[in-house]
Design an enzyme around this catalytic site. Structure first.
Site, PDB file in Angstrom:
ATOM      1  N   ARG A   1       4.896   0.442  -6.500  1.00  0.00           N
ATOM      2  CA  ARG A   1       4.962  -0.285  -5.235  1.00  0.00           C
ATOM      3  C   ARG A   1       4.001  -1.479  -5.223  1.00  0.00           C
ATOM      4  NH1 ARG A   1       6.776   2.421  -0.652  1.00  0.00           N
ATOM      5  NH2 ARG A   1       4.950   1.766   0.512  1.00  0.00           N
TER       6      ARG A   1
ATOM      7  N   LYS B   1       6.267  -3.985  -4.909  1.00  0.00           N
ATOM      8  CA  LYS B   1       7.695  -3.714  -5.060  1.00  0.00           C
ATOM      9  C   LYS B   1       8.414  -3.750  -3.726  1.00  0.00           C
ATOM     10  CE  LYS B   1      11.371  -2.393  -7.291  1.00  0.00           C
ATOM     11  NZ  LYS B   1      12.027  -3.484  -8.051  1.00  0.00           N
TER      12      LYS B   1
ATOM     13  N   CYS C   1       0.830  -1.201   0.000  1.00  0.00           N
ATOM     14  CA  CYS C   1       0.000   0.000   0.000  1.00  0.00           C
ATOM     15  C   CYS C   1       0.870   1.260   0.000  1.00  0.00           C
ATOM     16  CB  CYS C   1      -0.835   0.059   1.271  1.00  0.00           C
ATOM     17  SG  CYS C   1      -1.813  -1.396   1.557  1.00  0.00           S
TER      18      CYS C   1
ATOM     19  N   HIS D   1      18.398 -37.029 -10.111  1.00  0.00           N
ATOM     20  CA  HIS D   1      17.838 -37.416  -8.809  1.00  0.00           C
ATOM     21  C   HIS D   1      16.354 -37.082  -8.717  1.00  0.00           C
ATOM     22  CE1 HIS D   1      21.799 -38.449  -7.320  1.00  0.00           C
ATOM     23  NE2 HIS D   1      22.250 -37.311  -7.833  1.00  0.00           N
TER      24      HIS D   1
ATOM     25  N   LYS E   1      12.193 -14.612 -12.266  1.00  0.00           N
ATOM     26  CA  LYS E   1      11.798 -13.596 -13.265  1.00  0.00           C
ATOM     27  C   LYS E   1      10.677 -14.144 -14.159  1.00  0.00           C
ATOM     28  CE  LYS E   1      13.170 -10.941 -11.691  1.00  0.00           C
ATOM     29  NZ  LYS E   1      14.125 -10.765 -10.626  1.00  0.00           N
TER      30      LYS E   1
ATOM     31  N   GLU F   1       7.348 -14.249 -12.235  1.00  0.00           N
ATOM     32  CA  GLU F   1       6.785 -12.910 -11.987  1.00  0.00           C
ATOM     33  C   GLU F   1       6.238 -12.267 -13.255  1.00  0.00           C
ATOM     34  OE1 GLU F   1       9.238 -10.451  -8.840  1.00  0.00           O
ATOM     35  OE2 GLU F   1      10.541 -11.497 -10.216  1.00  0.00           O
TER      36      GLU F   1
ATOM     37  N   ASN G   1      -1.159   1.895   5.796  1.00  0.00           N
ATOM     38  CA  ASN G   1      -0.273   0.887   5.213  1.00  0.00           C
ATOM     39  C   ASN G   1       0.264   0.053   6.367  1.00  0.00           C
ATOM     40  OD1 ASN G   1       1.749  -0.535   3.844  1.00  0.00           O
ATOM     41  ND2 ASN G   1       3.193   1.175   3.943  1.00  0.00           N
ATOM     42  N   GLY G   2       0.150  -1.270   6.260  1.00  0.00           N
ATOM     43  CA  GLY G   2       0.668  -2.131   7.319  1.00  0.00           C
ATOM     44  C   GLY G   2      -0.395  -3.091   7.812  1.00  0.00           C
TER      45      GLY G   2
ATOM     46  N   GLU H   1      17.228 -17.392 -10.060  1.00  0.00           N
ATOM     47  CA  GLU H   1      16.820 -16.005 -10.340  1.00  0.00           C
ATOM     48  C   GLU H   1      16.042 -15.943 -11.663  1.00  0.00           C
ATOM     49  OE1 GLU H   1      16.489 -13.327  -8.836  1.00  0.00           O
ATOM     50  OE2 GLU H   1      16.420 -11.801 -10.396  1.00  0.00           O
TER      51      GLU H   1
ATOM     52  N   TRP I   1      -2.937  -2.744  -1.410  1.00  0.00           N
ATOM     53  CA  TRP I   1      -2.448  -4.072  -1.767  1.00  0.00           C
ATOM     54  C   TRP I   1      -3.057  -5.008  -0.727  1.00  0.00           C
ATOM     55  CZ3 TRP I   1       1.056  -7.812   0.262  1.00  0.00           C
ATOM     56  CH2 TRP I   1       1.557  -8.731  -0.683  1.00  0.00           C
TER      57      TRP I   1
HETATM   58  C1  F6R Z   1      11.964 -10.270  -7.589  1.00  0.00           C
HETATM   59  C2  F6R Z   1      11.690  -9.220  -6.632  1.00  0.00           C
HETATM   60  C3  F6R Z   1      11.518  -9.571  -5.216  1.00  0.00           C
HETATM   61  C4  F6R Z   1      12.481  -8.717  -4.360  1.00  0.00           C
HETATM   62  C5  F6R Z   1      12.245  -8.984  -2.874  1.00  0.00           C
HETATM   63  C6  F6R Z   1      13.226  -8.226  -2.018  1.00  0.00           C
HETATM   64  O1  F6R Z   1      12.033  -9.774  -8.882  1.00  0.00           O
HETATM   65  O2  F6R Z   1      11.623  -8.071  -6.995  1.00  0.00           O
HETATM   66  O3  F6R Z   1      11.739 -10.915  -4.995  1.00  0.00           O
HETATM   67  O4  F6R Z   1      13.782  -9.029  -4.726  1.00  0.00           O
HETATM   68  O5  F6R Z   1      10.940  -8.632  -2.530  1.00  0.00           O
HETATM   69  O6  F6R Z   1      13.107  -6.860  -2.180  1.00  0.00           O
HETATM   70  P1  F6R Z   1      14.219  -5.888  -1.619  1.00  0.00           P
HETATM   71  O7  F6R Z   1      15.466  -6.144  -2.382  1.00  0.00           O
HETATM   72  O8  F6R Z   1      13.674  -4.520  -1.832  1.00  0.00           O
HETATM   73  O9  F6R Z   1      14.406  -6.224  -0.167  1.00  0.00           O
END
Ligand code: F6R
Length: 585
Positions: A27, A580, A2, A485, A466, A469, A100-101, A462, A74
């Site tokens: 965000r 985000k 949020c 395995h 990606k 997401e 927010n929270g 990683e 959110w």
């Molecule tokens: C993946 C992604 C999330 C962040 C994670 C940590 O693409 O964006 O997995 O990496 O939420 O976020 P930070 O780095 O801001 O602590």
């Protein structure tokens, strides 16, 4: 997560609030709302969807008055519905709040308020705050005492802004971000500097456990006991206002393309410096490296390069897991905490646990005004500019560069030519046509596996992250040697496998794995500096110093996932259900 915003100034509030919400879209959110005060009346409009959609449906920006609050939600407590969207009015309609929270004791408070005759329209925990404020305001008759009483009753992590029908605003912060933007003609209360950067670059970073009372442009900051707090105005880097897509179709694409440039800059902005970080590492009993999501994947690479190049053992820890095994942390060690936002609640919790064991904290962070920055004994800035796309791209590269710079400082014999590397990365990005073609092939695929060994295994994970997401394709990173395995059972003509296979010590074994997969009919995308007829598609990466392979592998895969998202018609900048900055646990 949020975003909240409050405005009090000389201009009509609603359009400014809508613009601020739009800038904070990155965000992550699912619904939007604005409330304003005019002539001692609060008016409110809200709904589900994107800021632009909700605004064209309800004309949020036509609300009257020069004081207002806004929110992008959110969902945590309650579904994505118009009623659950913020702002929430109190029963009398004389107070409205954005939050927010999470309010942990909301059920207990709701019950008490219901017993007192209050009713609730939404399923949210946030509506409690509105009614609790009303109840406390009716008994105390002043805003300061109302806020103090309310924060003493609610438990959890929160930031909220409350608007009273007399045009007063108040906001409280407890472990969720809240920043005051101080303009010539206006004051902002916002989760993020992007909420007000167009109007002012003077900001006050409110401390957790403080609140602000604001009427017109006059304000007072107090702690939760009511003691006035001296505040300091900080200049926000204008660079963080530079969050426009420019000629790029999406922020994600722009951020992928910014990577060659950031390579020289990452790690250059520090607090206490690289030297001090290196001293802490050399003298530590143990080294732990933590992060969430992509930042955790950087931690996995940190382990590999610290052990391979400087013979230092370290333990990567998923930030959200540490609370279940705090005894892992030995006294007088070092925790390297990696976070783009510096606001991930899980990472901050891991830092809290480590500090309890007297550990030194090395924060690797992009937002130098964040909570993680304040908690670091040493802070190494990623220095990669604002990352708006929800999926981490350039921040991952910046994190790795900072880690490489640490390794280089620890072992003077390692020379990395970052300039040359930046040029070779630019070449990968120069011509995406082949990657765009492969992206078309992934359009109908439901499962993608990514294989990598050694330092390339974190890149496999990683890459899977990606893909999940951005494209919503089921994707899984597999350590190459584990194929036999179990995962080999999954290989058939329906699946695609991305094989990360640079010319390092893992090359031959990984090529053998690719052969075994191909024999089961799966299609192979080889990411390598050496061509092979085993690959159905070859993504060529440059021949470079092997410590740098992870970055040269992930960049074309970021592009592949971006173009696959376009093929699948998903929004690469704002993947569904994701935020985000994950500021709740
Ligand atoms: C993946 C992604 C999330 C962040 C994670 C940590 O693409 O964006 O997995 O990496 O939420 O976020 P930070 O780095 O801001 O602590």
């Amino acid at each position: 997560m949020c975003s909240i915003i409050g405005y009090s100034g000389n201009e009509i509030a609603a359009p400014i609030i809508v613009k601020g919400l739009k800038r904070m879209e990155y965000r992550g959110y699912d619904s939007v709302g604005v409330a304003t005060e005019s002539q001692n009346q609060i008016e409110l409009k809200k709904g589900t969807g994107k800021v632009t959609e909700v605004n064209s449906k309800f004309q949020l920006d036509t609300l009257p008055g020069k004081i207002g609050i806004g929110h992008t939600r959110w969902a945590t407590h309650g579904k994505v519905t118009d009623l659950n969207a913020h702002p929430h009015p109190s029963n009398s309609g004389k107070i409205a709040i954005v939050h927010n929270g999470i309010i942990e004791n909301f059920e207990e408070l709701k019950k008490k308020l219901e017993d007192d005759g209050y009713s609730f329209k939404s399923e949210t925990d946030s509506e409690i705050i509105a009614n609790l404020l009303q109840k406390n305001y009716e008994s105390t008759k002043n805003v300061k005492d109302t806020i103090m009483k309310t924060v003493s009753e609610i438990k959890g992590h929160y930031a909220f802004v409350a608007m009273f029908e007399n045009g007063q605003l108040a906001a409280a912060r407890f472990h969720e971000p809240l920043i005051i933007g101080v303009g010539q003609e206006n004051i902002f209360l916002s989760s993020d500097v992007l909420g007000f950067i167009e109007y002012t670059d003077d900001a006050i970073y409110m401390k957790s456990g403080n609140f602000i009372i604001l009427k017109n442009r006059e304000f007072q900051i107090l702690d939760f006991n009511g003691k006035e707090i001296k505040h300091e105005i900080t200049k926000v880097s204008k660079e963080f206002g530079d969050a426009y897509k420019g000629d790029y179709a999406h922020f994600t694409l722009k951020e992928i393309y910014e990577q060659p440039e950031l390579i020289s800059k990452a790690g250059d902005r520090t607090i206490n410096g690289l030297e001090e970080a290196v001293e802490y590492i050399k003298n530590a009993k143990n080294i732990y490296v933590t992060g969430s999501g992509t930042s955790y994947n950087s931690a996995l690479i940190a382990k590999q390069i610290l052990s391979k190049y400087v013979k230092i053992k370290s333990e990567p820890i998923i930030a959200s897991e540490l609370q279940f095994a705090p005894e892992t942390i030995e006294e007088n060690s070092v925790l390297i905490a990696i976070s783009q936002s510096g606001e991930s609640a899980d990472v901050l919790e891991a830092v809290r646990i480590a500090k309890k064991s007297n550990c030194k904290i090395i924060s690797i962070v992009n937002l130098l005004t964040s909570s993680l920055t304040r908690k670091g004994d040493v802070v190494l800035g990623m220095n990669c500019g604002p990352e708006i796309g929800v999926a981490a791209t350039k921040s991952f590269t910046a994190q790795l560069i900072v880690l490489y710079k640490i390794v280089q400082k620890l072992n003077g014999n390692i020379t990395i030519n970052f300039e040359e590397f930046s040029e070779s990365i630019s070449k990968i990005l120069e011509n995406p046509v082949k990657i765009q073609e492969i992206a078309k092939e992934l359009k109908e695929v439901s499962d993608v596996y990514i294989l990598g060994r050694g330092i390339n295994y974190p890149i496999a994970i990683e890459s899977a992250l990606k893909l999940k997401e951005l494209t919503y394709i089921h994707a899984e990173g597999i350590p190459g040697g584990e194929l036999k395995h179990g995962p080999l059972a999954l290989m058939d003509t329906d699946v695609f496998v991305i094989v990360i296979n640079p010319n390092d010590s893992t090359y031959t074994d990984t090529l053998t794995s690719a052969r075994e997969i191909k024999a089961r009919g799966a299609k192979i995308i080889g990411v390598s500096d050496i061509e092979s007829d085993i690959y159905d598609y070859w993504i060529k990466i440059p021949k470079i110093n092997e410590i740098l392979y992870p970055i040269s592998e992930i960049i074309p895969i970021q592009l592949l996932t971006y173009y696959s998202a376009l093929e699948k018609d998903t929004d690469p900048d704002y993947p569904r259900n994701l935020a985000k900055s994950v500021t709740v646990k």
